[in-house]
Enzyme design. Structure first.
Site, short mmCIF file in Angstrom:
data_model
loop_
_atom_site.label_atom_id
_atom_site.label_comp_id
_atom_site.label_asym_id
_atom_site.label_seq_id
_atom_site.Cartn_x
_atom_site.Cartn_y
_atom_site.Cartn_z
N ASP A 374 84.36 76.19 53.59
CA ASP A 374 83.74 77.35 54.21
C ASP A 374 82.31 77.01 54.64
OD1 ASP A 374 83.72 80.36 54.66
OD2 ASP A 374 82.06 80.18 53.25
N GLU A 411 85.09 74.28 58.34
CA GLU A 411 84.67 75.38 59.20
C GLU A 411 83.31 74.95 59.71
OE1 GLU A 411 84.30 80.24 59.06
OE2 GLU A 411 83.44 79.08 57.40
#
Length: 726
Positions: A374, A411
């Site tokens: 993330d 990401e």
């Protein structure tokens, strides 16, 4: 350096038969203070510390537990022992002796007669100088950064002491029954992003263990029937279940992007209340998924923690070495590249070591097949927050030998403006391709001048990944994710509807490239209902027929809705849960998705391992890709047309199963006549799908549908995708 070996005897004693703790005996004994909570009851008892001071955490030994924790600036350290997770205060406090229990900046002590299941906290004293980065609090109960499991919740405080969940000493012994990583190539992977609790929590789930790891096991037959090859689990690292001050939260934490303990599986997804039992249940889930041929990828959040900014509580990293674990401004406040109050100092050597150990822990002790990072661009920032080339943490993950057969997915952006899609790393990292998401949405909602972008994305995004050593499959293609609209809502809403989040609809992305086709939200107007369903099929088919690695979101295959909420991070309710009633109600969309997944798995033409070239061939084998306009002539890439023909040929594929695949796409609002080039008409094309046709003629599993008309002419109604195979 002996510390934190490749998971070996020191990280899992039961996996090695020739290790003896005495082999690493230290030459001299040490004396440590054992004190109950009350100073009046203080007493001393000598312990012989004969264990090597590492690895970090609470490591179960033959006759006790070795506790090891890092703190450079602490002046005192203690271990607090509890009998029950509901206890507010410890039954015993064991003080480290700095003279004998400290090795450099590592505080380490062996405590005999402790067993698996023992509950504990740390307590550290030191300077409280926030402007210089120090936030020690001698009263704070601290979660071990290397805790293997947590138990209980944050407890209400009437004395100013934050009481976080207790850490649990874990016995990692588990019968894996021969299980190992599946090692499926990324090029053959189909990812299914899902939430452990939400997948089985709904009232119609018909599971014996709803909302748990065991509930996922019960739903494996559904995952098998869908055909996905990997589940990407939204965060299962520990995160707060209730508010960190022990009071009830106004809005719950559903998604889990609020890390509390990186080495611990979330206790909120276990069945029952036995401390540490989530460890066993999580392993059972992984073992069962592997037995079904499904890999497990974890969504990990190494960019921030739930301790928040300078106003947030102290319950772990802040109270051990705040200035090391977090990026700080000159005045001691927190840099906030995560948008969540603080930023983990990922390229500090101590944090790099922790993340490195954590990834190995999940790969070795839990058989995890990969990780999605993330806000991974934060890992590209140095200790001052600056983006740097070849960041050590990114390189370490890519080159680590224990992670060599796992998938690593970035990401590749953060909340401070970094956007590194296509440039995150030249190594083996794959990336969530945000350009793919946006370009597919914009094309299918009918924007003009999108032929070049749609062709680039469908053919593997060579503009982003061809330079360097990466391949088409390093593009993780997706149209929707947990963060944003569901597929159903993408074709039903033009404005976000996040009022239920309690932030006056200010949260969530305002730029969604969505369309409602005349009515905002639910409608019974047949024309709109049919068009929305067709558009959902168009985007699902595009995703699964594109070069690259597809990722679909749990529930999109049955048109799950979040009622227009594009940021349901706090909605632990029917808004977010998988609606199992839709499996039957939207069986048409489910069947459509299943058929295309099966086709993709069996067809190497749509999942090439090298970039397409379009170069002509000298024989009758079609080039790896050719593009045509609706007239059958080469495409005018500067055209405002919304119609395109893509033909994947078999050139370069040494696979007898490889077939030619022809995809016709039309995103205009009017019908469009397509002419197939004459040389292509000679091939025995049969239809795989037609999104404008009513079920069951919308998809023909195995491409057994109608033959291409001999005339080579096809009429596609508005917003239609057709696919033929030869």
């Amino acid at each position: 350096m002996l510390s934190q070996w490749l998971p070996s005897a020191l990280t899992n004693l039961n996996s090695v038969t020739d290790f003896k703790p005495a082999d690493f005996a230290l030459p001299a004994p040490s004396t440590s203070d054992i004190e109950p909570e009350s100073p009046a009851m203080a007493s001393k008892q000598p312990f012989m510390q004969f264990q090597y001071p590492l690895p970090y955490g609470a490591i179960l030994q033959e006759n006790g537990v070795q506790f090891a924790v890092y703190s450079r600036s602490a002046t005192a350290m203690s271990v607090l022992l509890y009998k029950r997770h509901s206890d507010r205060d410890p039954y015993k406090v064991i003080k480290f002796d700095p003279a004998t229990d400290r090795w450099g900046d590592i505080w380490s002590i062996y405590v005999p007669d402790l067993k698996a299941g023992q509950l504990y906290h740390y307590q550290a004293d030191g300077p409280y100088l926030p402007e210089k980065g120090h936030r020690f609090n001698p009263q704070a109960r601290l979660i071990d950064p290397y805790a293997r499991a947590l138990a209980g919740r944050f407890q209400p405080s009437d004395d100013g002491i934050v009481r976080p969940p207790k850490c649990v000493v874990v016995d990692d012994t588990f019968d894996w029954q021969g299980d190992r990583h599946l090692r499926r190539p990324l090029s053959e992977t189909i990812i299914y992003e899902m939430h452990v609790r939400g997948f089985t929590r709904g009232s119609a789930s018909e599971t014996d263990h709803p909302g748990t790891y065991l509930g996922v096991i019960e739903k494996i037959p559904y995952l098998k029937s869908l055909g996905v090859t990997a589940v990407e689990l939204m965060p299962i690292h520990e995160f707060p279940i209730n508010a960190t001050n022990g009071e009830k939260q106004d809005r719950g934490n559903y998604w889990g992007y609020d890390s509390l303990a990186f080495f611990s599986p979330h206790r909120g997804y276990q069945h029952g209340t036995k401390a540490g039992d989530q460890v066993r249940q999580f392993k059972e889930m992984v073992r069962a998924l592997h037995a079904a041929g499904i890999e497990v990828i974890l969504d990990v959040v190494f960019n921030h923690t739930s301790e928040g900014n300078h106003l947030g509580p102290t319950f772990s990293f802040k109270g051990l070495e705040n200035q090391v674990y977090y990026m700080l401004n000159d005045d001691g406040t927190y840099k906030n590249y995560s948008g969540c109050g603080n930023t983990v100092n990922g390229n500090h050597p101590i944090c790099r070591e922790m993340i490195f150990h954590c990834l190995r822990h999940w790969v070795y002790n839990y058989h995890i097949d990969g990780f999605r990072f993330d806000l991974a661009s934060i890992l590209s920032r140095n200790r001052h927050g600056e983006l740097v080339p070849n960041p050590p943490m990114v390189e370490l993950i890519a080159e680590d030998p224990m992670l060599a057969d796992t998938k690593v997915i970035a990401e590749a952006w953060d909340a401070a403006g970094a956007f590194q899609v296509g440039s995150f790393s030249d190594l083996r990292w794959a990336e969530w391709n945000g350009h793919y998401r946006d370009d597919i949405r914009r094309y299918w909602r009918g924007e003009a001048g999108r032929l070049g972008p749609i062709a680039t994305r469908v053919s593997g995004s060579s503009d982003l990944y061809q330079n360097g050593t990466r391949k088409p499959y390093h593009s993780i293609n997706f149209v929707t994710s947990h963060d944003g609209y569901t597929l159903n809502d993408l074709v039903s809403y033009e404005r976000k509807h996040n009022q239920a989040n309690g932030e006056d609809n200010r949260d969530g992305d305002n730029n969604n490239y969505s369309a409602n086709y005349g009515v905002e939200g639910p409608t019974r107007r047949k024309f709109i209902v049919e068009l929305r369903r067709r558009q959902a099929k168009n985007m699902m088919a595009t995703l699964l027929l594109s070069q690259g690695t597809p990722m679909l979101v749990s529930g999109d295959e049955i048109l799950r809705t979040q009622r227009g909420n594009n940021n349901a991070y706090c909605q632990d309710n029917a808004i977010s849960w998988f609606d199992w009633k839709l499996v039957e109600r939207n069986a048409e969309m489910l069947r459509f998705t299943q058929a295309i997944i099966a086709f993709r798995i069996n067809q190497p033409s749509v999942r090439r391992q090298t970039f397409l070239t379009g170069q002509p061939t000298e024989n009758e084998v079609l080039p790896d890709v050719t593009w045509y306009g609706p007239t059958g002539k080469p495409v005018d890439w500067n055209s405002q047309s919304r119609s395109l023909i893509c033909v994947y040929g078999t050139h370069g594929l040494d696979d007898p199963e490889a077939k030619n695949v022809m995809i016709l796409m039309h995103s205009g609002q009017d019908s469009q006549r397509f002419t197939i080039p004459e040389h292509l008409r000679k091939l025995p094309w049969q239809q795989l799908l037609d999104t404008s046709a009513a079920a069951p003629e919308d998809v023909h599993p195995g491409a057994t549908g109608p033959a291409l008309p001999a005339s080579g002419h096809l009429k596609l109604v508005h917003h239609t995708l057709m696919c033929y195979v030869a």
